[in-house]
Scaffold this motif. Structure first.
Motif, PDB file in Angstrom:
ATOM      1  N   ASN A 191       2.655 105.990  42.800  1.00 45.23           N
ATOM      2  CA  ASN A 191       1.079 106.679  42.022  1.00 45.23           C
ATOM      3  C   ASN A 191       2.135 108.337  42.711  1.00 45.23           C
ATOM      4  OD1 ASN A 191      -0.036 107.779  43.888  1.00 45.23           O
ATOM      5  ND2 ASN A 191      -1.653 105.638  42.924  1.00 45.23           N
ATOM      6  N   VAL A 192       1.567 109.137  42.134  1.00 45.17           N
ATOM      7  CA  VAL A 192       1.291 110.517  42.798  1.00 45.17           C
ATOM      8  C   VAL A 192       1.975 110.935  43.943  1.00 45.17           C
ATOM      9  CG1 VAL A 192       1.347 113.523  41.923  1.00 45.17           C
ATOM     10  CG2 VAL A 192       1.380 111.676  40.157  1.00 45.17           C
ATOM     11  N   THR A 193       0.142 109.837  44.528  1.00 47.67           N
ATOM     12  CA  THR A 193       0.103 110.968  45.766  1.00 47.67           C
ATOM     13  C   THR A 193       0.508 109.440  46.747  1.00 47.67           C
ATOM     14  OG1 THR A 193      -1.691 108.772  45.401  1.00 47.67           O
ATOM     15  CG2 THR A 193      -2.739 111.297  44.749  1.00 47.67           C
ATOM     16  N   THR A 194       1.106 107.834  46.246  1.00 50.67           N
ATOM     17  CA  THR A 194       1.907 107.888  47.221  1.00 50.67           C
ATOM     18  C   THR A 194       3.270 107.575  47.740  1.00 50.67           C
ATOM     19  OG1 THR A 194       1.062 105.738  45.503  1.00 50.67           O
ATOM     20  CG2 THR A 194       0.045 106.144  47.257  1.00 50.67           C
ATOM     21  N   VAL A 195       4.324 107.701  46.249  1.00 54.90           N
ATOM     22  CA  VAL A 195       5.281 107.729  45.963  1.00 54.90           C
ATOM     23  C   VAL A 195       6.047 108.691  47.232  1.00 54.90           C
ATOM     24  CG1 VAL A 195       5.907 109.950  44.966  1.00 54.90           C
ATOM     25  CG2 VAL A 195       7.326 107.879  44.640  1.00 54.90           C
ATOM     26  N   ALA A 196       5.685 109.172  48.081  1.00 55.93           N
ATOM     27  CA  ALA A 196       6.360 109.567  48.711  1.00 55.93           C
ATOM     28  C   ALA A 196       6.563 108.477  50.197  1.00 55.93           C
ATOM     29  CB  ALA A 196       6.736 110.947  49.527  1.00 55.93           C
ATOM     30  N   VAL A 197       5.415 108.059  50.494  1.00 52.66           N
ATOM     31  CA  VAL A 197       5.100 107.192  51.593  1.00 52.66           C
ATOM     32  C   VAL A 197       5.398 106.206  51.219  1.00 52.66           C
ATOM     33  CG1 VAL A 197       3.339 106.075  53.092  1.00 52.66           C
ATOM     34  CG2 VAL A 197       3.141 108.153  52.342  1.00 52.66           C
ATOM     35  N   ILE A 198       5.408 105.743  50.667  1.00 52.77           N
ATOM     36  CA  ILE A 198       6.551 104.219  49.671  1.00 52.77           C
ATOM     37  C   ILE A 198       7.590 104.425  49.682  1.00 52.77           C
ATOM     38  CG2 ILE A 198       6.512 102.512  47.853  1.00 52.77           C
ATOM     39  CD1 ILE A 198       3.711 102.972  47.076  1.00 52.77           C
ATOM     40  N   LEU A 199       8.197 105.614  49.279  1.00 61.09           N
ATOM     41  CA  LEU A 199       9.818 106.202  49.084  1.00 61.09           C
ATOM     42  C   LEU A 199      10.049 105.566  50.922  1.00 61.09           C
ATOM     43  CD1 LEU A 199      12.020 105.683  48.041  1.00 61.09           C
ATOM     44  CD2 LEU A 199      12.341 108.360  48.018  1.00 61.09           C
ATOM     45  N   ALA A 200       9.333 106.432  51.540  1.00 62.88           N
ATOM     46  CA  ALA A 200      10.192 106.539  52.922  1.00 62.88           C
ATOM     47  C   ALA A 200       9.769 105.268  53.525  1.00 62.88           C
ATOM     48  CB  ALA A 200       9.292 107.139  53.963  1.00 62.88           C
ATOM     49  N   PHE A 201       8.875 104.268  53.587  1.00 61.13           N
ATOM     50  CA  PHE A 201       8.892 102.620  53.852  1.00 61.13           C
ATOM     51  C   PHE A 201       9.731 102.000  53.071  1.00 61.13           C
ATOM     52  CE2 PHE A 201       7.185  98.565  52.897  1.00 61.13           C
ATOM     53  CZ  PHE A 201       6.928  98.265  54.240  1.00 61.13           C
ATOM     54  N   ALA A 202      10.405 102.042  52.140  1.00 61.95           N
ATOM     55  CA  ALA A 202      11.455 101.096  51.100  1.00 61.95           C
ATOM     56  C   ALA A 202      12.541 101.850  52.384  1.00 61.95           C
ATOM     57  CB  ALA A 202      11.499 101.715  50.022  1.00 61.95           C
ATOM     58  N   VAL A 203      12.538 102.349  52.375  1.00 60.32           N
ATOM     59  CA  VAL A 203      13.995 103.098  53.288  1.00 60.32           C
ATOM     60  C   VAL A 203      14.065 102.478  54.395  1.00 60.32           C
ATOM     61  CG1 VAL A 203      15.374 105.168  53.791  1.00 60.32           C
ATOM     62  CG2 VAL A 203      14.488 105.150  51.704  1.00 60.32           C
ATOM     63  N   GLU A 204      12.826 102.126  55.179  1.00 61.55           N
ATOM     64  CA  GLU A 204      12.769 102.436  56.780  1.00 61.55           C
ATOM     65  C   GLU A 204      13.561 100.665  56.432  1.00 61.55           C
ATOM     66  OE1 GLU A 204       9.655 101.845  60.432  1.00 61.55           O
ATOM     67  OE2 GLU A 204       9.484 103.188  58.388  1.00 61.55           O
ATOM     68  N   HIS A 205      12.806  99.735  55.384  1.00 65.74           N
ATOM     69  CA  HIS A 205      13.064  98.223  55.755  1.00 65.74           C
ATOM     70  C   HIS A 205      13.495  97.799  54.677  1.00 65.74           C
ATOM     71  CE1 HIS A 205       9.136  97.726  58.500  1.00 65.74           C
ATOM     72  NE2 HIS A 205       8.822  99.295  57.568  1.00 65.74           N
ATOM     73  N   HIS A 206      14.671  98.791  53.620  1.00 64.76           N
ATOM     74  CA  HIS A 206      16.009  98.302  53.139  1.00 64.76           C
ATOM     75  C   HIS A 206      15.283  97.914  51.811  1.00 64.76           C
ATOM     76  CE1 HIS A 206      18.163  99.795  56.689  1.00 64.76           C
ATOM     77  NE2 HIS A 206      17.192  98.459  57.607  1.00 64.76           N
ATOM     78  N   CYS A 207      14.052  97.785  51.320  1.00 61.78           N
ATOM     79  CA  CYS A 207      14.119  97.635  49.943  1.00 61.78           C
ATOM     80  C   CYS A 207      14.004  98.042  48.896  1.00 61.78           C
ATOM     81  CB  CYS A 207      12.191  97.574  50.456  1.00 61.78           C
ATOM     82  SG  CYS A 207      11.297  96.999  51.750  1.00 61.78           S
ATOM     83  N   LEU A 208      15.395  97.301  48.398  1.00 63.63           N
ATOM     84  CA  LEU A 208      16.170  98.178  47.883  1.00 63.63           C
ATOM     85  C   LEU A 208      15.269  98.349  46.221  1.00 63.63           C
ATOM     86  CD1 LEU A 208      20.101  97.390  48.504  1.00 63.63           C
ATOM     87  CD2 LEU A 208      18.053  99.068  49.823  1.00 63.63           C
ATOM     88  N   GLY A 209      15.052  97.076  45.329  1.00 64.47           N
ATOM     89  CA  GLY A 209      14.235  97.317  43.987  1.00 64.47           C
ATOM     90  C   GLY A 209      13.168  98.337  44.581  1.00 64.47           C
ATOM     91  N   LEU A 210      11.864  97.820  45.500  1.00 60.55           N
ATOM     92  CA  LEU A 210      11.431  99.050  45.733  1.00 60.55           C
ATOM     93  C   LEU A 210      11.760 100.526  45.537  1.00 60.55           C
ATOM     94  CD1 LEU A 210       8.276  99.729  46.339  1.00 60.55           C
ATOM     95  CD2 LEU A 210       8.306  99.329  48.330  1.00 60.55           C
ATOM     96  N   MET A 211      12.871 100.972  46.616  1.00 60.33           N
ATOM     97  CA  MET A 211      13.844 102.192  46.248  1.00 60.33           C
ATOM     98  C   MET A 211      13.826 102.396  45.112  1.00 60.33           C
ATOM     99  SD  MET A 211      16.291 102.299  49.277  1.00 60.33           S
ATOM    100  CE  MET A 211      17.005 103.400  48.961  1.00 60.33           C
ATOM    101  N   GLU A 212      14.159 101.980  43.857  1.00 60.34           N
ATOM    102  CA  GLU A 212      14.460 101.951  42.264  1.00 60.34           C
ATOM    103  C   GLU A 212      13.244 101.943  41.817  1.00 60.34           C
ATOM    104  OE1 GLU A 212      17.403 102.166  41.358  1.00 60.34           O
ATOM    105  OE2 GLU A 212      18.561 101.971  42.916  1.00 60.34           O
ATOM    106  N   VAL A 213      12.629 101.611  41.945  1.00 58.61           N
ATOM    107  CA  VAL A 213      11.144 101.647  40.896  1.00 58.61           C
ATOM    108  C   VAL A 213      10.809 103.924  41.661  1.00 58.61           C
ATOM    109  CG1 VAL A 213       8.684 101.820  41.708  1.00 58.61           C
ATOM    110  CG2 VAL A 213      10.162 100.020  41.227  1.00 58.61           C
TER     111      VAL A 213
END
Length: 365
Positions: free
Chosen positions: A309-331
């Motif tokens: 969501n608006v408040t979590t997207v930045a943190v989750i995106l950074a996490f997805a990049v760090e852990h190579h979660c390509l699907g989560l990055m796309e979301v």
């Protein structure tokens, strides 16, 4: 770039087809009534009948009445025919019938075919009072050598239960349910019980202040990392043959417990509240990467997608990049691709967080 069908819309292939039927339990029957010596049967008075032999269909006994000179004086010029129950059934039996005069080839003659609607049979039968005029029969080719045949086709409702069944989409045939019904696999339930009671465990893990008993064979089958770490050649054993406890430094006890639950059952345990799930799922992603368990990582990615969501997207995106979660990055990128969402994220410190943690992604945005 030239525009193609794949650029402007979804698939236009054939739609997925399926079919089902609502079916009442029935049984079909057929009885041939051969009249041999027709001329002699005409001596039977009007209103009197000759009874066929009994026959069973749908769990009940039936017979046919043949009236050579009609059911009553109104139909005295006709042959009458009717279907009856051979015993008393107070609640009645529902059935639908058809009487047909057969030609010499055994085929029904359409002109002399009587259709009956579905009826509840009790004390009285049902049939056709004016099945065929005697004069017409005697002049027709269907009476030969003083004999002819009437066929009764009927369907008996054998149960009040209505079933829904699959239908073969190509042939239209109703597919009968299998005689042997195989229940779903319950292997996960047995393995979960094995983990819970620790029976036969040959390895223990010490996490924080807790100890977890497990089975090397299960762990080695599920993870190539465990396979390497827990093989007999890699373990230091005590004099009595018991494996030395393995110390886990990089996970909390509750996360490791959930990790073991997944290893044994191929599913995550129920998590109490979204906050607990949001805290545990990133740790499980890290464990999935550490122990090379791809499906676990994807399961966690899918669940974490629901927290974007608006408040979590930045943190989750950074996490997805760090852990190579390509699907989560796309979301996350799809979420930020909406200008309205992006404007709201800009109002927070989200972009600042991204500029520090993954500047390359921010540049793409």
């Amino acid at each position: 770039m030239p525009m193609t069908a794949s650029n402007i819309g979804g698939s236009r292939g054939e739609p997925l087809r399926s079919a089902s039927a609502i079916v009442a339990s029935t049984e079909r029957g057929q009885h041939l009534l051969k009249i041999d010596g027709y001329s002699r049967t005409k001596d039977v008075p009007t209103g009197s009948h000759i009874k066929s032999r009994s026959f069973r269909v749908g769990g009940h006994s039936w017979y046919i009445r043949y009236y050579p000179n009609g059911l009553n004086w109104t139909y005295s010029d006709y042959i009458s025919i009717s279907l009856h129950l051979d015993h008393n059934v107070p609640e009645g039996v529902r059935a639908q019938y058809t009487f047909s005069l057969l030609d010499h080839g055994g085929k029904p003659v359409p002109r002399y075919t009587a259709f009956g609607s579905e009826h509840t049979f009790r004390d009285h039968g049902r049939g056709s009072a004016a099945f065929i005029e005697r004069d017409e029969l005697e002049k027709s080719e269907h009476l030969k050598d003083d004999r002819f045949t009437i066929r009764c086709d009927f369907t008996v409702v054998t149960s009040k239960e209505i079933q829904t069944m699959d239908v073969d989409i190509d042939t239209g045939a109703i597919l009968q349910p299998p005689l042997v019904v195989v229940p779903p696999s319950d292997l996960h339930r047995h393995l979960r019980g094995l983990l819970a009671n620790g029976e036969g465990a040959d390895v223990t893990f010490e996490v924080d202040t807790r100890t977890f008993a497990a089975h090397r064979c299960v762990l080695m089958a599920r993870s190539p990392v465990f396979h390497a770490e827990l093989s007999l050649s890699s373990l230091t054993t005590t004099n009595d043959g018991a494996a030395v406890a393995v110390q886990i430094e990089d996970m909390e006890a509750q996360d490791f417990e959930a990790f073991l639950h997944y290893i044994y059952t191929d599913s995550l345990p129920e998590m109490k509240g979204s906050e607990a799930a949001a805290m545990m799922l990133p740790d499980l992603v890290a464990a999935a990467n550490r122990y090379k368990m791809e499906r676990l990582r994807l399961v966690c990615e899918d669940k974490l997608s629901g927290f974007v969501n608006v408040t979590t997207v930045a943190v989750i995106l950074a996490f997805a990049v760090e852990h190579h979660c390509l699907g989560l990055m796309e979301v996350c990128l799809k979420f930020l691709g909406d200008p309205a969402n992006l404007r709201e994220v800009i109002k927070t410190d989200g972009l600042e967080h991204l500029s520090k943690s993954c500047p390359s992604v921010l540049k793409d945005i």
